[in-house]
Scaffold this active site. Structure first.
Site, PDB file in Angstrom:
ATOM      1  CB  SER A   8      -0.801  -0.016   1.069  1.00 36.14           C
ATOM      2  OG  SER A   8      -1.545   1.310   1.309  1.00 36.14           O
ATOM      3  CG  HIS A   9       0.728   4.445  -2.744  1.00 37.60           C
ATOM      4  ND1 HIS A   9       0.493   3.515  -3.403  1.00 37.60           N
ATOM      5  CD2 HIS A   9       1.618   5.372  -3.435  1.00 37.60           C
ATOM      6  CE1 HIS A   9       0.788   3.443  -4.657  1.00 37.60           C
ATOM      7  NE2 HIS A   9       1.549   4.598  -4.802  1.00 37.60           N
TER       8      HIS A   9
END
Length: 122
Positions: A8-9
């Site tokens: 995920s960012h």
């Protein structure tokens, strides 16, 4: 047993999904990476380090475009034939895959279930 990898960012999103799936699929190995130095982003180095620790087959779930690109680059630059990208919703897909892994389903059966339950990402 198969494993789940999450990219995920956001470090918090990655950790939250890891916690959620861990509670529903106790004993399953779930690895997660997110963010770069406390900021939003993904790191090919962090992804590669995570993939280096995979001991069995793994499905990797991701949030948005550049995380997919970094996963693909890590797979191309290394021999990670045991890792399969799951192009399905991050939270719901990882959750379903985790539960089905705990039921002993095969990778192909899990991917078919994901396909039947969710629209594949482009």
């Amino acid at each position: 047993m198969m494993e789940i990898c999450v990219v995920s960012h956001s470090e918090e999103i990655a950790a939250g999904i890891q916690e959620l799936v861990s509670q529903m699929a106790e004993g399953l190995t779930i690895k997660a990476v997110g963010g770069i130095d406390g900021e939003i982003g993904t790191s090919i180095d962090a992804i590669t380090a995570m993939f280096d620790e995979v001991e069995d087959e793994a499905l990797v779930f991701y949030d948005i475009g550049s995380s997919k690109m970094n996963i693909e680059m890590a797979l191309e630059m290394n021999d990670y034939s045991q890792i399969t990208i799951a192009h399905y919703p991050l939270v719901e897909g990882a959750f379903l895959a985790g539960v089905e892994m705990m039921l002993g389903k095969s990778k192909d059966d899990i991917l078919e279930s994901l396909k039947n339950n969710f629209k594949e990402k482009d």
